[in-house]
Write a protein that holds these residues in place. Structure first.
Motif, PDB file in Angstrom:
ATOM      1  N   GLY A  64       0.837  -1.186   0.000  1.00 54.83           N
ATOM      2  CA  GLY A  64       0.000   0.000   0.000  1.00 54.83           C
ATOM      3  C   GLY A  64       0.876   1.242   0.000  1.00 54.83           C
ATOM      4  O   GLY A  64       2.024   1.213  -0.448  1.00 54.83           O
ATOM      5  N   PHE A  65       0.340   2.321   0.540  1.00 51.15           N
ATOM      6  CA  PHE A  65       1.074   3.589   0.570  1.00 51.15           C
ATOM      7  C   PHE A  65       2.105   3.566   1.692  1.00 51.15           C
ATOM      8  O   PHE A  65       3.212   4.048   1.543  1.00 51.15           O
ATOM      9  N   GLY A  66       1.743   2.975   2.827  1.00 54.14           N
ATOM     10  CA  GLY A  66       2.621   3.036   3.989  1.00 54.14           C
ATOM     11  C   GLY A  66       3.298   1.718   4.305  1.00 54.14           C
ATOM     12  O   GLY A  66       4.042   1.616   5.278  1.00 54.14           O
ATOM     13  N   GLY A  67       3.065   0.674   3.505  1.00 53.01           N
ATOM     14  CA  GLY A  67       3.661  -0.628   3.791  1.00 53.01           C
ATOM     15  C   GLY A  67       2.730  -1.715   3.321  1.00 53.01           C
ATOM     16  O   GLY A  67       1.853  -1.479   2.492  1.00 53.01           O
ATOM     17  N   ALA A  68       2.906  -2.899   3.887  1.00 54.06           N
ATOM     18  CA  ALA A  68       2.107  -4.038   3.442  1.00 54.06           C
ATOM     19  C   ALA A  68       0.625  -3.827   3.759  1.00 54.06           C
ATOM     20  O   ALA A  68       0.274  -3.320   4.817  1.00 54.06           O
ATOM     21  N   LEU A  69      -0.202  -4.208   2.800  1.00 54.90           N
ATOM     22  CA  LEU A  69      -1.659  -4.164   2.988  1.00 54.90           C
ATOM     23  C   LEU A  69      -2.143  -5.597   2.832  1.00 54.90           C
ATOM     24  O   LEU A  69      -1.981  -6.190   1.768  1.00 54.90           O
ATOM     25  N   THR A  70      -2.677  -6.171   3.913  1.00 53.38           N
ATOM     26  CA  THR A  70      -3.085  -7.568   3.866  1.00 53.38           C
ATOM     27  C   THR A  70      -4.606  -7.682   3.949  1.00 53.38           C
ATOM     28  O   THR A  70      -5.218  -7.139   4.858  1.00 53.38           O
ATOM     29  N   LEU A  71      -5.180  -8.386   2.979  1.00 58.03           N
ATOM     30  CA  LEU A  71      -6.629  -8.533   2.923  1.00 58.03           C
ATOM     31  C   LEU A  71      -7.020  -9.992   3.059  1.00 58.03           C
ATOM     32  O   LEU A  71      -6.247 -10.880   2.730  1.00 58.03           O
ATOM     33  N   MET A  72      -8.229 -10.207   3.546  1.00 55.46           N
ATOM     34  CA  MET A  72      -8.870 -11.512   3.454  1.00 55.46           C
ATOM     35  C   MET A  72      -9.939 -11.351   2.386  1.00 55.46           C
ATOM     36  O   MET A  72     -10.811 -10.479   2.493  1.00 55.46           O
ATOM     37  N   VAL A  73      -9.824 -12.135   1.318  1.00 53.12           N
ATOM     38  CA  VAL A  73     -10.763 -12.001   0.211  1.00 53.12           C
ATOM     39  C   VAL A  73     -11.591 -13.273   0.118  1.00 53.12           C
ATOM     40  O   VAL A  73     -11.050 -14.369   0.037  1.00 53.12           O
ATOM     41  N   GLY A  74     -12.901 -13.129   0.154  1.00 55.98           N
ATOM     42  CA  GLY A  74     -13.785 -14.281   0.060  1.00 55.98           C
ATOM     43  C   GLY A  74     -14.265 -14.453  -1.365  1.00 55.98           C
ATOM     44  O   GLY A  74     -14.930 -13.577  -1.908  1.00 55.98           O
ATOM     45  N   VAL A  75     -13.903 -15.577  -1.990  1.00 52.00           N
ATOM     46  CA  VAL A  75     -14.364 -15.856  -3.347  1.00 52.00           C
ATOM     47  C   VAL A  75     -15.347 -17.016  -3.272  1.00 52.00           C
ATOM     48  O   VAL A  75     -15.002 -18.096  -2.804  1.00 52.00           O
ATOM     49  N   GLU A  76     -16.581 -16.770  -3.732  1.00 49.52           N
ATOM     50  CA  GLU A  76     -17.597 -17.820  -3.711  1.00 49.52           C
ATOM     51  C   GLU A  76     -17.291 -18.855  -4.768  1.00 49.52           C
ATOM     52  O   GLU A  76     -16.641 -18.552  -5.770  1.00 49.52           O
ATOM     53  N   ASN A  77     -17.829 -20.063  -4.566  1.00 45.28           N
ATOM     54  CA  ASN A  77     -17.728 -21.070  -5.619  1.00 45.28           C
ATOM     55  C   ASN A  77     -18.393 -20.485  -6.854  1.00 45.28           C
ATOM     56  O   ASN A  77     -19.545 -20.093  -6.818  1.00 45.28           O
ATOM     57  N   GLY A  78     -17.664 -20.397  -7.950  1.00 50.73           N
ATOM     58  CA  GLY A  78     -18.191 -19.765  -9.155  1.00 50.73           C
ATOM     59  C   GLY A  78     -17.378 -18.540  -9.525  1.00 50.73           C
ATOM     60  O   GLY A  78     -17.434 -18.062 -10.649  1.00 50.73           O
TER      61      GLY A  78
ATOM     62  N   HIS B 168     -17.357 -12.456  -2.659  1.00 55.78           N
ATOM     63  CA  HIS B 168     -18.451 -12.266  -1.709  1.00 55.78           C
ATOM     64  C   HIS B 168     -18.217 -11.009  -0.884  1.00 55.78           C
ATOM     65  O   HIS B 168     -19.079 -10.156  -0.770  1.00 55.78           O
ATOM     66  N   ASN B 169     -17.047 -10.895  -0.301  1.00 61.58           N
ATOM     67  CA  ASN B 169     -16.727  -9.720   0.515  1.00 61.58           C
ATOM     68  C   ASN B 169     -15.216  -9.694   0.754  1.00 61.58           C
ATOM     69  O   ASN B 169     -14.530 -10.686   0.510  1.00 61.58           O
ATOM     70  N   THR B 170     -14.731  -8.576   1.237  1.00 64.22           N
ATOM     71  CA  THR B 170     -13.306  -8.462   1.547  1.00 64.22           C
ATOM     72  C   THR B 170     -13.164  -7.864   2.944  1.00 64.22           C
ATOM     73  O   THR B 170     -14.060  -7.172   3.423  1.00 64.22           O
ATOM     74  N   ALA B 171     -12.037  -8.137   3.589  1.00 66.34           N
ATOM     75  CA  ALA B 171     -11.779  -7.533   4.893  1.00 66.34           C
ATOM     76  C   ALA B 171     -10.289  -7.247   5.006  1.00 66.34           C
ATOM     77  O   ALA B 171      -9.467  -8.015   4.512  1.00 66.34           O
ATOM     78  N   VAL B 172      -9.957  -6.130   5.656  1.00 61.61           N
ATOM     79  CA  VAL B 172      -8.548  -5.788   5.842  1.00 61.61           C
ATOM     80  C   VAL B 172      -8.040  -6.484   7.096  1.00 61.61           C
ATOM     81  O   VAL B 172      -8.630  -6.356   8.165  1.00 61.61           O
ATOM     82  N   LEU B 173      -6.955  -7.247   6.962  1.00 61.23           N
ATOM     83  CA  LEU B 173      -6.371  -7.905   8.135  1.00 61.23           C
ATOM     84  C   LEU B 173      -5.361  -6.996   8.803  1.00 61.23           C
ATOM     85  O   LEU B 173      -5.323  -6.865  10.019  1.00 61.23           O
ATOM     86  N   SER B 174      -4.479  -6.380   7.991  1.00 60.44           N
ATOM     87  CA  SER B 174      -3.528  -5.437   8.579  1.00 60.44           C
ATOM     88  C   SER B 174      -3.097  -4.448   7.517  1.00 60.44           C
ATOM     89  O   SER B 174      -3.120  -4.750   6.327  1.00 60.44           O
ATOM     90  N   HIS B 175      -2.756  -3.274   7.959  1.00 62.64           N
ATOM     91  CA  HIS B 175      -2.324  -2.236   7.009  1.00 62.64           C
ATOM     92  C   HIS B 175      -1.485  -1.205   7.748  1.00 62.64           C
ATOM     93  O   HIS B 175      -1.490  -1.145   8.972  1.00 62.64           O
TER      94      HIS B 175
END
Lengths: 188, 194
Positions: A89-103, A107-114
């Motif tokens: 990211g701008f200030g360092g690592a940007l870690t996301l949890m990304v939910g991919v549905e079957n297909g 589905h949704n995303t969430a930031v784990l750390s930034h």
């Protein structure tokens, strides 16, 4: 008032102070290690639940390598995959949890750390108008980049770099999903 | 004589932000919202009080030539403990303030109070001074945060009352300098009148 600054006094004083301080830090670490791990674990579980549709049982953890990068993912058989994806990211690592549905739909995303700037890039954790764009996003039909780069996503105001990193993390996760669902045929 | 003035001195006459102009890095960087300013101030106050107490206790035993490394070690220890505690029990606050928690080690307010006050005063007075300066710092940061949050985001402590984006410059660094400058003028005008 202070002790004389002889070599012996100084050495003894520094040694004693450092020993006591290390002991204090060590004790604090021992006391907090479990709560910190528990907090991280609770966060992971909560993020998986947040990014995937409701599912039964415990998601199965695994890891996979795509384009030389290791990804950790959680597979919930009837819901899809929650993939942990890290970009810069701008200030360092940007870690996301990304939910991919079957297909293949997100589905949704969430930031784990930034480490984004408070009030600017850090809005990627709270700005609903940005985050909600990813809900139900189908990467097969639309482009996962910000509008400045010719894609279909509105960037967070004044935080294009963060928004780009976010979009890239999601699109990397989609690539991971495709690799996972190809059933291991691909070995480029 | 009452010892109450040790607290009020730190709050008004020796206000770390508006009078001593110390610790500008967290002041400018973390006050993007009232809540961030308040949390940063409280975190600094925690370190300030404890390091003031410990340093006033050990000062008579520390040889002069190694006092700075000893003080810094003590301060760094408290900051590390604070960091671990925040990670364990208030992870969301820790994430917001991130880098600025470990940076409390090099905050000149903490070392300044150790060197300028705690090593010449007794435990009680040093603790009161830590509370006073800590409260002064917390209040200053919160006020700067309130002004910047209202102007920059149209909200207060996260409660949004003006729709839209607000004046973005106030969330960014230039706004921090502007708000700090104007508040400093007001504060010193008030002090000069007294």
């Amino acid at each position: 008032m202070a002790a004389a600054s002889t070599l012996k006094n100084m050495a003894v004083c520094l040694t004693v102070v450092c020993l006591i301080c290390s002991a204090v830090v060590g004790a604090a670490y021992a006391v907090t290690a479990d709560p910190i791990a528990a907090a991280a674990q609770a966060k992971t579980t909560a993020s998986i639940a947040a990014v995937l549709p409701a599912f039964d049982g415990t998601p199965e953890q695994g890891s996979i390598q795509v384009d030389g990068v290791d990804y950790t993912y959680y597979k919930a058989a009837d819901a899809g995959y929650a993939i942990i994806s890290t970009t810069s990211g701008f200030g360092g690592a940007l870690t996301l949890m990304v939910g991919v549905e079957n297909g293949g739909t997100i589905h949704n995303t969430a930031v784990l750390s930034h480490s984004e700037t408070p009030g600017l890039g850090a809005k990627c954790t709270t700005d609903a108008s940005f985050i909600d764009q990813f809900k139900g996003f189908n990467p097969a039909e639309r482009t996962l980049t910000v509008k400045k780069d010719g894609g279909d996503l509105d960037a967070i105001t004044a935080s294009t770099i963060t928004s780009r990193a976010y979009a890239l993390a999601v699109s990397n996760a989609v690539a991971v999903y495709h690799k996972l669902t190809e059933g291991g045929q691909s070995n480029e | 004589m009452s010892k109450w003035h040790f607290v009020t001195d730190g709050f008004v006459k020796n206000n770390p932000t508006f009078v001593l102009v110390l610790g500008m890095c967290p002041t400018l960087a973390t006050t993007t919202s009232a809540m961030n300013g308040l949390e940063m101030g409280l975190a600094t106050m925690f370190v300030l009080i404890l390091s003031n107490i410990v340093i006033s206790l050990i000062a008579p035993m520390v040889p002069d030539k190694v006092r700075i490394p000893v003080y810094i070690t003590v301060i760094a220890t408290f900051v590390t403990v604070l960091q671990l505690l925040m990670q364990a029990f208030t992870p969301s606050v820790y994430e917001t303030l991130g880098l600025f928690i470990p940076l409390i080690v090099v905050n000149c307010i903490v070392l300044g109070r150790a060197e300028g006050f705690a090593n010449k005063h007794n435990v009680g007075e040093s603790a009161l001074d830590g509370i006073g300066v800590g409260l002064g710092f917390t209040a200053s940061l919160t006020v700067i945060g309130i002004v910047r949050e209202i102007l920059g985001s149209g909200s207060l402590f996260g409660w949004k009352f003006i729709p839209g984006d607000g004046i973005l410059a106030f969330v960014m660094a230039p706004g921090a300098f502007l708000v700090l400058g104007y508040l400093m003028v007001l504060f010193n005008k008030y002090l000069a009148k007294k």
